[in-house]
Structures are given as C-alpha cells and as structure tokens.
Design a protein around this motif. Structure first.
Motif, PDB file in Angstrom:
ATOM      1  N   VAL A  10       0.845  -1.195   0.000  1.00 17.13           N
ATOM      2  CA  VAL A  10       0.000   0.000   0.000  1.00 17.13           C
ATOM      3  C   VAL A  10       0.882   1.246   0.000  1.00 17.13           C
ATOM      4  N   ALA A  36      -1.377  -1.881  -4.188  1.00 18.69           N
ATOM      5  CA  ALA A  36      -2.610  -1.138  -3.917  1.00 18.69           C
ATOM      6  C   ALA A  36      -2.214   0.305  -3.647  1.00 18.69           C
ATOM      7  N   THR A  46      -4.565   7.113  -0.791  1.00 17.71           N
ATOM      8  CA  THR A  46      -4.805   5.694  -0.537  1.00 17.71           C
ATOM      9  C   THR A  46      -6.301   5.401  -0.611  1.00 17.71           C
ATOM     10  N   ILE A  51      -7.400  -1.382  -1.318  1.00 14.97           N
ATOM     11  CA  ILE A  51      -6.754  -2.207  -0.293  1.00 14.97           C
ATOM     12  C   ILE A  51      -7.620  -3.408   0.047  1.00 14.97           C
ATOM     13  N   THR A  69       2.942  -0.807   4.285  1.00 10.67           N
ATOM     14  CA  THR A  69       2.556   0.530   3.839  1.00 10.67           C
ATOM     15  C   THR A  69       3.773   1.448   3.775  1.00 10.67           C
ATOM     16  N   ALA A  74      -1.516   5.990   4.988  1.00 10.24           N
ATOM     17  CA  ALA A  74      -1.773   4.670   4.399  1.00 10.24           C
ATOM     18  C   ALA A  74      -2.002   3.645   5.498  1.00 10.24           C
ATOM     19  N   VAL A  78      -5.280   1.228   6.135  1.00 10.71           N
ATOM     20  CA  VAL A  78      -5.148  -0.229   6.283  1.00 10.71           C
ATOM     21  C   VAL A  78      -5.773  -0.685   7.596  1.00 10.71           C
TER      22      VAL A  78
END
Length: 229
Positions: A10, A36, A46, A51, A69, A74, A78
């Motif tokens: 990510v 992602a 993001t 994700i 990440t 980010a 997540v």
C-alpha cells in the motif's frame, strides 16, 4: 515448496506500489504480490476499496496476507480495513516499505508463514544499520582448525550480489538445514547479502561450520562463479 503467504503493498503512489511489486516478483517469482497504490483515479492517496479488494483477492486463493505501507495515512487506511475484515490471517506489519517488502517476499518464497514473513519485514532495516564483519576466513577451499569449511568464489554477475543474484543465493542456502555464510553474513537472507554491496569481480568467502552444509557451500560457490542472473 508450498507458498502460503501473499503480500499487499500500500503506497500513496500507484507507480511506487506497482514498481515495488514488480521488483519483489523478480526475487520471489512464486509469491503473489498485489500493489494497492494511489486513489482510484490514479492520483496520489490511498483507497480503502483498492486495499480491501487486494486483500480479499489473495484470501480467496487461500493465502494468508501480509500488508505493508509507505506513509502514515496509508497505515490508518489499512487499519480501518482490517477492523472491518477481522481476519486473523491478514497481518499488517510496521516495517520499512522497500526493504521490508523484499525481505517478506523472499521469506514467503522459502515457505515461511505470515508471521515469519512479517518478522523478516520488520527486521530488514536493522541489517543495513548494523555493520557486518566481512573479514574472510584464511585459505580458500579448506576446513580450518575451528571446523569452518569454506570456499572462495569470484562474483561473475554484472550486478554483483544484488537483486536477483542475491535472491537466488538465498534460495540455494535455504535448501540446507544449517547455517551458511557469505563473508560472515547469513546466506539465506537476501537483505544481508545485499547489504554487503558485493560487486562483479570481487572475491567472496562462502562458509559453514555444519558438515551437512558442505555441499551447500560448494553449490553456492559454483553458482556465484558461473553467474546467477
């Protein structure tokens, strides 16, 4: 060897996530690494949906998932996704993005579970901070008085022991149930090998104290001299 772990990378940038996924794939060809990065329109940011979809796609294949990440926001996204999923087989690790992704991918390639891969990711940065003792053992191709079996090898690859060559050495070392070293760095750790900064034409010492690994020393030394990439 069965691969049980996939990675989700990510980043705020789609290009960064995709590029790192491509690099990790070069070193761990059998591991599924899903980028992602960025928002849905390709801009910086993001995306919760990106994700979530990346994680869900890997879980649908029966893989445990390690998420890494790049920057703080980010991580927040997540964590929001993971709170919704409530899946024990999805693990987020606060680790250096580039080094952690490579270390985790190689660990997964070697058959480690998601927790071991997460540990490899979190420990990746320390390898570059610590100074490694690269003093070569005395006399190539011999067993020393302290029980070290070793061989010298001249690096043939143009890239030295970086990237794919380092990954292939780590994979070879991982086939043996014992410790093998290159210039006293762990040969089954791609990050340890890359941290040595070994260039084409340099001589390295491949060694072990375990008689079960003598064949591994020979195999790795031969591969380094023949070229790995």
């Amino acid at each position: 060897m069965s691969i049980s772990v996939g990675l989700v990378l990510v980043s705020h940038s789609d290009q960064i996530a995709s590029g790192l996924a491509e690099l990790a794939g070069q070193m761990a060809a059998d591991v599924k690494v899903v980028p992602a990065g960025g928002l849905d329109d390709g801009s910086i940011g993001t995306s919760y949906e990106k994700i979530e979809n990346a994680i869900t796609s890997l879980r649908s294949e029966g893989l445990s998932v390690l998420v890494l990440t790049d920057l703080g926001s980010a991580t927040m996204t997540v964590e929001a996704v993971l709170e919704t999923l409530e899946d024990r087989e999805v693990v987020f690790e606060d680790a250096p993005f580039l080094e952690g992704a490579i270390a985790a991918a190689v660990a997964a390639q070697q058959g480690d579970d998601v927790w071991a891969a997460a540990g490899a990711a979190s420990g990746a940065a320390a390898i570059f901070i610590d100074k490694l003792d690269t003093t070569p053992a005395p006399e190539s191709g011999s067993e020393t008085t302290d029980g070290v079996f070793k061989r010298e090898a001249v690096v043939a690859d143009e890239a030295g022991l970086h990237a794919r060559p380092a990954a292939q050495v780590a994979a070879l070392a991982g086939q043996y149930d014992g410790e093998i070293f290159i210039n006293d760095a762990e040969a089954d750790s791609i990050m340890s090998i890359m941290a040595l900064g070994i260039k084409q034409g340099e001589t390295v010492v491949v060694s072990t104290k375990d008689p079960k690994c003598w064949a591994g020393v020979d195999k790795i030394a031969d591969a380094i001299e023949a070229g790995l990439d």
